[in-house]
Enzyme design. Structure first.
Site, PDB file in Angstrom:
ATOM      1  CB  CYS A 118      30.568  11.384   8.729  1.00 42.68           C
ATOM      2  SG  CYS A 118      29.593   9.892   8.653  1.00 42.68           S
ATOM      3  CG  HIS A 259      34.441  10.408   7.282  1.00 48.91           C
ATOM      4  ND1 HIS A 259      34.365   9.796   8.519  1.00 48.91           N
ATOM      5  CD2 HIS A 259      33.334  10.006   6.594  1.00 48.91           C
ATOM      6  CE1 HIS A 259      33.257   9.061   8.567  1.00 48.91           C
ATOM      7  NE2 HIS A 259      32.626   9.168   7.415  1.00 48.91           N
ATOM      8  CG  ASN A 289      31.524   5.715   8.291  1.00 51.36           C
ATOM      9  OD1 ASN A 289      31.789   6.505   9.205  1.00 51.36           O
ATOM     10  ND2 ASN A 289      30.789   6.058   7.246  1.00 51.36           N
TER      11      ASN A 289
HETATM   12  O1  UT7 Z   1      30.139   8.425   6.156  1.00 53.53           O
HETATM   13  C1  UT7 Z   1      29.125   9.083   5.497  1.00 53.53           C
HETATM   14  C2  UT7 Z   1      29.301   9.060   4.051  1.00 53.53           C
HETATM   15  N1  UT7 Z   1      29.191   7.725   3.581  1.00 53.53           N
HETATM   16  C3  UT7 Z   1      29.764   7.385   2.479  1.00 53.53           C
HETATM   17  O2  UT7 Z   1      30.431   8.218   1.917  1.00 53.53           O
HETATM   18  C4  UT7 Z   1      29.517   6.017   1.963  1.00 53.53           C
HETATM   19  C5  UT7 Z   1      29.385   6.099   0.491  1.00 53.53           C
HETATM   20  N2  UT7 Z   1      29.032   4.865  -0.188  1.00 53.53           N
HETATM   21  C6  UT7 Z   1      29.817   3.776  -0.273  1.00 53.53           C
HETATM   22  O3  UT7 Z   1      30.790   3.640   0.428  1.00 53.53           O
HETATM   23  C7  UT7 Z   1      29.460   2.758  -1.326  1.00 53.53           C
HETATM   24  O4  UT7 Z   1      28.448   3.293  -2.148  1.00 53.53           O
HETATM   25  C8  UT7 Z   1      28.986   1.387  -0.762  1.00 53.53           C
HETATM   26  C9  UT7 Z   1      30.163   0.643  -0.174  1.00 53.53           C
HETATM   27  C10 UT7 Z   1      27.903   1.596   0.266  1.00 53.53           C
HETATM   28  C11 UT7 Z   1      28.419   0.539  -1.897  1.00 53.53           C
HETATM   29  O5  UT7 Z   1      29.384   0.388  -2.939  1.00 53.53           O
HETATM   30  P1  UT7 Z   1      28.991   0.689  -4.458  1.00 53.53           P
HETATM   31  O6  UT7 Z   1      30.180   0.374  -5.258  1.00 53.53           O
HETATM   32  O7  UT7 Z   1      28.452   2.089  -4.523  1.00 53.53           O
HETATM   33  O8  UT7 Z   1      27.886  -0.384  -4.737  1.00 53.53           O
HETATM   34  P2  UT7 Z   1      26.353  -0.194  -5.168  1.00 53.53           P
HETATM   35  O9  UT7 Z   1      25.567   0.406  -4.052  1.00 53.53           O
HETATM   36  O10 UT7 Z   1      26.301   0.467  -6.504  1.00 53.53           O
HETATM   37  O11 UT7 Z   1      25.915  -1.689  -5.317  1.00 53.53           O
HETATM   38  C12 UT7 Z   1      26.485  -2.559  -6.306  1.00 53.53           C
HETATM   39  C13 UT7 Z   1      25.955  -3.954  -6.099  1.00 53.53           C
HETATM   40  C14 UT7 Z   1      24.424  -4.018  -5.981  1.00 53.53           C
HETATM   41  O12 UT7 Z   1      23.994  -5.178  -6.625  1.00 53.53           O
HETATM   42  P3  UT7 Z   1      23.406  -5.126  -8.126  1.00 53.53           P
HETATM   43  O13 UT7 Z   1      22.239  -4.186  -8.058  1.00 53.53           O
HETATM   44  O14 UT7 Z   1      24.520  -4.613  -8.980  1.00 53.53           O
HETATM   45  O15 UT7 Z   1      23.035  -6.533  -8.396  1.00 53.53           O
HETATM   46  C15 UT7 Z   1      24.209  -4.165  -4.506  1.00 53.53           C
HETATM   47  O16 UT7 Z   1      23.005  -4.826  -4.196  1.00 53.53           O
HETATM   48  O17 UT7 Z   1      26.466  -4.488  -4.867  1.00 53.53           O
HETATM   49  C16 UT7 Z   1      25.380  -5.014  -4.099  1.00 53.53           C
HETATM   50  N3  UT7 Z   1      25.723  -4.919  -2.685  1.00 53.53           N
HETATM   51  C17 UT7 Z   1      26.407  -5.885  -2.049  1.00 53.53           C
HETATM   52  N4  UT7 Z   1      26.908  -7.075  -2.457  1.00 53.53           N
HETATM   53  C18 UT7 Z   1      27.573  -7.805  -1.561  1.00 53.53           C
HETATM   54  C19 UT7 Z   1      25.461  -3.908  -1.820  1.00 53.53           C
HETATM   55  N5  UT7 Z   1      25.962  -4.208  -0.611  1.00 53.53           N
HETATM   56  C20 UT7 Z   1      26.552  -5.430  -0.719  1.00 53.53           C
HETATM   57  C21 UT7 Z   1      27.249  -6.266   0.189  1.00 53.53           C
HETATM   58  N6  UT7 Z   1      27.731  -7.434  -0.291  1.00 53.53           N
HETATM   59  N7  UT7 Z   1      27.453  -5.926   1.478  1.00 53.53           N
END
Ligand code: UT7
Length: 335
Positions: A118, A259, A289
């Site tokens: 990115c 970004h 993204n």
């Molecule tokens: O471009 C390069 C750089 N990239 C980034 O900077 C991306 C950085 N990361 C993010 O944008 C975020 O971390 C995400 C959007 C990918 C995830 O959001 P988060 O608030 O960090 O969620 P998490 O990974 O801590 O997951 C929380 C919960 C989990 O469930 P449990 O373990 O709490 O039961 C995940 O399994 O959300 C669940 N989850 C989803 N639920 C519904 C993960 N993906 C999804 C989904 N729909 N698509």
């Protein structure tokens, strides 16, 4: 141009967005997710997906044609083509920049890809600046282009909802007026976080094989939450540093163009800098993204909306696989 000092200036911008749209309700049918979760956690509502026979080079060519025309130069004036991508037409060789050059009819000029995920467009900007300020090149075609859908596992809800396809391009030219030059670029990396964002195969660690395919190693894997936290911390520090070093106030910035990975990252960094909503460019809701294409696509959006004017000061920041991150301050000098 004679022996006078040369500065590198962004003379134009162009972008291309593929036609097909995947919206959040499409993902509700594919994986266990919801529109509400995606919007709240990422800000994304739609992303564009390239056609099966539409490649990274094709999208880049559309964006490049606009950028070259808007710079008021001929394609023969381009003397370096750089393509930032992690979804090249072919892994390893030939580079996508070579294919783009051929499709544009630009021959016998240096062309190469860079792989900084990115951060690719801002990394590329630093390379263009160095080539121009050293006097080696005069007009660099700098592209960020991705067919990210080609490395996304559409059964993995934690990644598939995030990414889209697209391309952006800019012409960076040698100028004599320091007011038109790129002010500064910071580009950094920390490979100890390599496994935060990775496509394990193909590569010499995991060469293409039936086993690698069965294990899905060709798909992007991300430690999302860890990447998120590091992105907010690192970008906030890096952007404050580039502004401080160059004695630039937030009020001097016309456009904060981050970004577009996640609205929450953009908001957290923007808030800690004191950026206003009016200064902040947002496209994540409609493109998702798009990795190296995200910043030039966002610049193009405000250009095509007639909001970006000659001399407007832009602050770019980005974070991605590597891990890599970068920020830049520069005036837009297109018409
Ligand atoms: O471009 C390069 C750089 N990239 C980034 O900077 C991306 C950085 N990361 C993010 O944008 C975020 O971390 C995400 C959007 C990918 C995830 O959001 P988060 O608030 O960090 O969620 P998490 O990974 O801590 O997951 C929380 C919960 C989990 O469930 P449990 O373990 O709490 O039961 C995940 O399994 O959300 C669940 N989850 C989803 N639920 C519904 C993960 N993906 C999804 C989904 N729909 N698509």
């Amino acid at each position: 141009m004679s022996n006078t000092l040369k500065y590198a200036s962004m003379r134009s911008i162009g972008a291309y967005v593929p036609q097909k749209i995947l919206n959040n309700s499409d993902f509700e049918k594919m994986v266990d997710t919801s529109d509400d979760w995606i919007v709240k956690r990422t800000g994304i509502r739609e992303r564009h997906i390239a056609a099966e026979d539409e490649y990274t080079s094709d999208m880049a060519v559309h964006a490049s044609r606009d950028a070259i025309a808007r710079a008021g130069i001929e394609k023969e004036d381009i003397d370096l083509v750089i393509c930032a991508t992690v979804t090249p037409d072919y892994f390893n060789m030939p580079s996508t920049a070579c294919i783009i050059s051929d499709k544009l009819g630009i021959r016998s000029v240096q062309a190469f890809d860079i792989s900084s995920a990115c951060s690719g467009f801002v990394y590329g900007l630093s390379i263009a600046k160095a080539f121009i300020e050293s006097g080696m090149k005069r007009n660099v075609l700098l592209i960020g282009a991705e067919k990210f859908s080609s490395i996304v596992d559409y059964s993995d809800r934690s990644t598939c909802i995030l990414f889209g396809d697209g391309a952006g391009a800019a012409v960076i030219s040698a100028v004599e007026d320091p007011e038109e030059g790129i002010v500064d670029i910071h580009a950094s990396a920390d490979g100890s976080y390599a496994d935060f964002l990775i496509t394990p195969s193909p590569g010499c660690v995991n060469p293409a094989s039936t086993k690698a395919l069965e294990e899905g190693l060709q798909y992007v894997k991300m430690k999302g939450n860890e990447t998120f936290k590091l992105a907010v911390k690192t970008l906030t520090r890096d952007v404050k540093e580039i502004l401080r070093k160059n004695k630039i106030e937030i009020s001097d910035i016309d456009w904060f163009i981050p970004h577009q990975a996640n609205y929450r990252i953009i908001k957290a960094v923007g808030d800690s800098l004191g950026m206003t909503t009016e200064q902040t460019v947002l496209t994540v809701h409609k493109y998702g993204n798009t990795s190296a294409a995200s910043i030039p696509m966002a610049i193009n959006d405000i250009y095509e909306e007639g909001r970006l004017g000659y001399g407007d000061m832009m602050l770019l920041d980005t974070f991605g696989g590597g891990l890599t991150w970068a920020s830049a301050v520069l005036p837009f000098c297109g018409r």
